[in-house]
Scaffold this active site. Structure first.
Site, PDB file in Angstrom:
ATOM      1  N   HIS A 174       0.952  -0.715  -2.052  1.00  0.00           N
ATOM      2  CA  HIS A 174       0.728   0.703  -2.339  1.00  0.00           C
ATOM      3  C   HIS A 174      -0.709   0.891  -2.813  1.00  0.00           C
ATOM      4  O   HIS A 174      -1.408  -0.090  -3.098  1.00  0.00           O
ATOM      5  CB  HIS A 174       1.685   1.152  -3.454  1.00  0.00           C
ATOM      6  CG  HIS A 174       1.439   0.419  -4.728  1.00  0.00           C
ATOM      7  ND1 HIS A 174       2.105  -0.757  -5.051  1.00  0.00           N
ATOM      8  CD2 HIS A 174       0.549   0.620  -5.721  1.00  0.00           C
ATOM      9  CE1 HIS A 174       1.622  -1.216  -6.192  1.00  0.00           C
ATOM     10  NE2 HIS A 174       0.683  -0.403  -6.634  1.00  0.00           N
ATOM     11  N   HIS A 208      -7.811   1.081  -4.217  1.00  0.00           N
ATOM     12  CA  HIS A 208      -7.653  -0.223  -3.555  1.00  0.00           C
ATOM     13  C   HIS A 208      -6.174  -0.494  -3.366  1.00  0.00           C
ATOM     14  O   HIS A 208      -5.336   0.154  -4.014  1.00  0.00           O
ATOM     15  CB  HIS A 208      -8.259  -1.333  -4.428  1.00  0.00           C
ATOM     16  CG  HIS A 208      -7.525  -1.485  -5.728  1.00  0.00           C
ATOM     17  ND1 HIS A 208      -7.814  -0.697  -6.836  1.00  0.00           N
ATOM     18  CD2 HIS A 208      -6.474  -2.263  -6.086  1.00  0.00           C
ATOM     19  CE1 HIS A 208      -6.983  -1.013  -7.818  1.00  0.00           C
ATOM     20  NE2 HIS A 208      -6.152  -1.953  -7.388  1.00  0.00           N
TER      21      HIS A 208
END
Ligand code: 3AM
Length: 178
Positions: A37, A121
């Protein structure tokens, strides 16, 4: 108390490709494909009634859907302190816009403002005593990784269950983007 964070999930094909980057770095604990995720905001432990308030507040966010491109890989920390291998995200004003809306919604719920700059990220692996050479090689060999454009039409409130092994993430609510 429940432990929460807000994140973007990815379609299965993208998760498979991200998971496929893994390997070749002894000392790395790779994120399961199902758990990949992009965190918009870590919330941490909150009482259940505040969680309900957070859910309501997030549901009121109005922001446009957008396309996201994943680009490259990198490492947080260096040498002995290398901690995380990540996949990067192409600069996206729409992503920053959504993240700041999430941030202000949470502050309105009484959470302390996030002090750290948003650094989008996807965590691919957590590192413990991984060799500098292997990390360097990983970043070199996977540097050309790109995925997308990925349509982002919702974001998700996750509950994180900490246990003996890797944390288990449970999606509590999804919020549509216009
Ligand atoms: O998306 P990633 O994997 O980079 O590291 C945790 C994870 O980030 C981060 O929140 C995400 C979902 O668990 N996280 C965990 N504890 C944290 C803390 N105390 C934290 N971020 C900031 N402060």
């Amino acid at each position: 108390m429940i432990r929460l964070f807000v994140a973007l999930d990815f379609p299965e094909d993208v998760r498979r490709r991200l998971a496929g980057l893994g390997g070749g770095v002894p000392g790395a604990r790779w994120t399961d494909a199902d758990n990949l995720h992009l965190t918009l905001r870590f919330i941490g432990e909150v009482p259940e009634d505040q969680a309900a308030e957070i859910d309501e507040s997030l549901a009121q966010i109005a922001a446009p859907a957008f396309d996201l491109v994943l680009d490259g890989v990198g490492v947080y920390g260096s040498g002995r302190n290398a901690r995380v291998l990540w996949a990067g995200v192409e600069r996206s004003d729409a992503l920053s816009h959504l993240q700041s809306k999430v941030e202000s919604a949470l502050v309105r719920c009484g959470l302390p403002a996030e002090e750290r700059k948003f650094s989008p990220h996807v965590t691919l692996a957590r590192l413990k005593d991984a060799s500098k050479d292997r990390i360097g090689r990983f970043v070199e060999e996977r540097g050309m990784f790109r995925a997308g454009p990925i349509r982002v039409d919702h974001f998700t409130l996750y509950r994180s269950h900490l246990g003996k092994g890797a944390a288990v993430y449970e999606a509590l609510s999804e919020y549509g983007l216009g």
